[in-house]
Design a protein around this motif. Sequence first.
Motif, short mmCIF file in Angstrom:
data_model
loop_
_atom_site.label_atom_id
_atom_site.label_comp_id
_atom_site.label_asym_id
_atom_site.label_seq_id
_atom_site.Cartn_x
_atom_site.Cartn_y
_atom_site.Cartn_z
N ASP A 882 0.83 -1.21 0.00
CA ASP A 882 0.00 0.00 0.00
C ASP A 882 0.86 1.26 0.00
O ASP A 882 0.56 2.24 -0.70
CB ASP A 882 -0.92 0.00 1.23
CG ASP A 882 -1.98 -1.09 1.14
OD1 ASP A 882 -2.22 -1.59 0.02
OD2 ASP A 882 -2.55 -1.46 2.19
N THR A 884 3.93 1.57 -1.18
CA THR A 884 4.57 1.69 -2.49
C THR A 884 3.59 2.21 -3.53
O THR A 884 3.92 3.08 -4.35
CB THR A 884 5.13 0.33 -2.93
OG1 THR A 884 6.01 -0.16 -1.92
CG2 THR A 884 5.89 0.46 -4.24
N LEU A 885 2.37 1.69 -3.54
CA LEU A 885 1.36 2.16 -4.49
C LEU A 885 1.02 3.62 -4.25
O LEU A 885 0.84 4.39 -5.20
CB LEU A 885 0.11 1.30 -4.36
CG LEU A 885 0.21 -0.14 -4.87
CD1 LEU A 885 -1.06 -0.91 -4.55
CD2 LEU A 885 0.47 -0.17 -6.37
N CYS A 886 0.93 4.01 -2.99
CA CYS A 886 0.64 5.42 -2.67
C CYS A 886 1.74 6.33 -3.18
O CYS A 886 1.48 7.38 -3.77
CB CYS A 886 0.45 5.57 -1.16
SG CYS A 886 0.09 7.25 -0.62
N SER A 888 3.96 5.70 -5.62
CA SER A 888 4.00 5.71 -7.08
C SER A 888 2.87 6.56 -7.66
O SER A 888 3.07 7.29 -8.64
CB SER A 888 3.93 4.28 -7.61
OG SER A 888 2.72 3.67 -7.24
N ASN A 889 1.67 6.49 -7.07
CA ASN A 889 0.56 7.32 -7.54
C ASN A 889 0.84 8.79 -7.31
O ASN A 889 0.49 9.65 -8.15
CB ASN A 889 -0.73 6.91 -6.83
CG ASN A 889 -1.23 5.55 -7.26
OD1 ASN A 889 -0.96 5.11 -8.39
ND2 ASN A 889 -1.95 4.86 -6.38
N PHE A 890 1.48 9.11 -6.18
CA PHE A 890 1.84 10.51 -5.92
C PHE A 890 2.85 11.02 -6.95
O PHE A 890 2.73 12.14 -7.44
CB PHE A 890 2.40 10.63 -4.51
CG PHE A 890 2.97 11.99 -4.21
CD1 PHE A 890 2.15 13.07 -3.95
CD2 PHE A 890 4.35 12.19 -4.21
CE1 PHE A 890 2.68 14.32 -3.68
CE2 PHE A 890 4.88 13.44 -3.95
CZ PHE A 890 4.04 14.50 -3.68
N CYS A 891 3.86 10.19 -7.26
CA CYS A 891 4.86 10.60 -8.25
C CYS A 891 4.23 10.79 -9.63
O CYS A 891 4.56 11.73 -10.35
CB CYS A 891 5.99 9.56 -8.31
SG CYS A 891 6.96 9.45 -6.79
N LYS A 892 3.32 9.90 -9.99
CA LYS A 892 2.66 10.04 -11.29
C LYS A 892 1.83 11.32 -11.35
O LYS A 892 1.85 12.04 -12.35
CB LYS A 892 1.76 8.83 -11.54
CG LYS A 892 2.51 7.54 -11.85
CD LYS A 892 1.53 6.41 -12.11
CE LYS A 892 2.27 5.11 -12.42
NZ LYS A 892 1.32 3.99 -12.65
N SER A 893 1.11 11.61 -10.29
CA SER A 893 0.27 12.81 -10.28
C SER A 893 1.10 14.08 -10.30
O SER A 893 0.69 15.09 -10.86
CB SER A 893 -0.63 12.79 -9.04
OG SER A 893 0.14 12.82 -7.85
N SER A 894 2.30 14.04 -9.69
CA SER A 894 3.15 15.24 -9.67
C SER A 894 3.77 15.51 -11.02
O SER A 894 4.11 16.64 -11.35
CB SER A 894 4.26 15.08 -8.62
OG SER A 894 5.10 14.00 -8.95
#
Length: 896
Positions: A882, A884-886, A888-894
């Motif tokens: 969880d 790691t997914l959080c 990675s999603n934050f990096c993608k959104s940034s």
Amino acid sequence: MSGEGSAVFAAYRPLGYVSNHIPCVVRYVKARKEHLISTVTGRAFQVFKSGKLGIVRVSKQHPEDITAINSTTKYVISASANNIYLWKGGKELVGILKGHQASVFILLPFAHKLISVDTQSFLKVWDIDTKTEELELTFNKDKFEITAVCHPSTYLDKIVVGSRQGLLHLWNIKTTKLIYTFKGWESGVTVLEQAPAIDVLAIGLESGEIYLHNLKYDETVIRFKQDWGPVTGLAFRTDGPPVMVTGSSLGHIAVWDLEERKLASQMRNAHSGDHGGVSGMSFLPGEPLLVTSSGDNSLKIWIFDMADGGAREHKSRTGHEAPPTKIRFYGSSGSNILSAGQASDLRIFSTVSELFNRSMGHASFDRKVSKKHKVTEDPRRMPPIQDFTYETTREMEWDNIACIHRGLSMTTTWTWGKSRQGELKIVHERFGKDQRFATAKATCLTLSMCGNFVIIGYSSGHIDRYNIQSGIHRGEYKHGEKPAHKNPLRSVASDALNQMVISGDSRGIVKFWQFKSLKLMTKVILEAELSFFTLQRDSNLLACVLETFDIVLIDIDTRQVARKFSDGHCSKVTDVAFSHDGRWLVSASLDSTARVWDLPTGHCVDYISFPTAATSIDFSPAGDMLATSHVEDLGIYLWCNKSLYQHINLKAVPKDAEPKKLCLSGDLELEDDKEKLFEIDVEMDAEEEFVSPDQIDEDLITLANLPTSRWLNLLNLDVIKAKNKPKAPPKKPKAAPFFLPTVPGLELTFLLEKKEETEDRFLTQISDLTEFGKALGQAKTEDDYGAMYKLFLEKGPSAIDIEIRALAPEGGGNIPLMEQFLVLLSTELKKKRNFETVNAHLGLYLQIHAETIISSPELRKHLSTVQENMATFWTELQADLDTTLCLSNFCKSSFL
């Protein structure tokens, strides 16, 4: 560089270094089946692969600059100051040779010997294997100053020594006797090289003459002369054609035909003559490939495939010839850095791999004329780039980079997609017609967020807006008929929505203009003269650097001063950079220091110092690193942001605090008795293979890393066996000799009887337990269970199925043995090892022995223990997934 003292930054690596004036060295590594090229970049050396010129490794930093380098099949040998360093594979320091009192500048290895010469003409002979000094020869510099040393082929224990006075000596280093003195040719010897012919030595002189001299008869075989000054390099082809090449201090290379005894061809301006010309050259053995290096920070490979016998550039690796003036991260990923150098060149450096580095060329007034000339003799070359700006919005459609040049009112455009200078030269007609503005210069510029307009400020106070696609003038920001400012412009910027343009002059007057209507909105007068400012478009914060070394932060929405940082630097601030989230502001100064300011609190949270002053800094858009360039330094240094990888507690730095030093990374830790630790018993040609440990950390969950066919289909093994059942019955094995009894079965196995059998052995033979079952019944400690499971993993799917079935009473086992197997699985779960195979084996165990487990309270008790361990195990794993997914999603959104 090393960031041990910094609270925010840690060392990562430098970029842009290729070679300096120390000659490169080529060696062949059998284990890699390729040639490796070693070049010096100051206090460290780099090793390149000859195939694609990719960097294999970079050495640690020497205490001082490297003065000489060479290599053998076992070692890379470097000299720094008066010490000599032996490197295993170019990366591990395995010995230090001490004894010279002056700087060593010549290293010559042959056999197990090493010849070293220092600037005082002291020659020492070392035994490399034992790392001991065997001989020392002293020469009078006034009569015989050593400049070159060579070991002639087939001349056992003999060397030829050349001098600045022109004399040559032939020495026997075993008997310590001067065998012969060659009178020379009244010119200093610069290069000595063994020719392919025995007894023949090639001698390069300061006068530009090259002699092929027969040592046995003291006779000159061939004489050549180049008109480009001293000979700086010599090399012979070894793939067939009788060709010799020589290098010069002007950067030219001459190709000589030894059979015809004439100049075959020449390669002019192969390297820059402003940096010492060709410093090193060497042919790859058995190939028509010539490797050359130079002090212009370049390494090139030339291939001899021209019709006239000449060579063309085959591959190259280059960097800035002169220190960069400005660096900026390009794009939103932070994987590329755009750098402008004092040699008027624009380059792209990749933070991912050196193979992605490329040059966008040198700025030219006329690119068509420049194409007909080499860079060093380009008559239309422009002055160095003073400042540049870019936008990625239209990078594939038209020019998206604009540059201003030192002392010019002209602005050039560049294209990222084609990696070259564009066709536009932007300059207003007023600077050519009106004599009042004849000396005006472009001082600052910016590109609008949409990528369509470039806004340029001048020393005359004018601010012009142009369409960067066509170069058409689209308006001027001004007061009536007067320029926008009375004083020279220092900086100009536009916001993220194309609603506002901000300009600042040398008097500290910051004005805000409407982007479209070109009208003045308001102005802010600073308390001191302005040096420059930087806008962070995401947060709308404007960092204004004053000539008093203070930094003022302005909110462009309210036009109010939000923060003021005083008493930070004691010299001129060279550059500032915002962090990706707008929380930090990093400032660098000519006092060789940098400060990290926390904007919400207004405190300085980190105070660091560099070996030399930083000229330009920039934060990565991803926030993971900081890039810096420095005075008189060709490289770009990357620093990791510690806050992304660990928790850091930042506190305000006291005003009287001393800066934390950031020095070059990988410095050698030299001790007086360190040589005692250096022993080598391994072949240096062989590359050491990294062996990963079974478990890196006890807190981490480890997989077995077995092929999926070994564990994934264990529950469906019956179905697979039914599908793979052979159509024909198995054949009986060939009958064995009558006197050799065999064991019944498909495999031919002889029955060997032992003479002595104890009662225990007899009982073991009649037991129905398998070998694994017998060993499992005797396991007691966690180490025993770990070793048992490691052996269990080596079995195939069918063997595992048989072993698990044999645990039950109906298979020849018993209930205690089934309990032992559950203890085995539970132990592996506690150790957090072999996650996927433990689950697969547990599933097969439950499928086969479900009825036995239900009827046995002991098995149910052990199974509940396994369930508890599994629940704990999976909870931790789920939390890690969880997190790691959080992230990675934050990096993608940034990035979006």
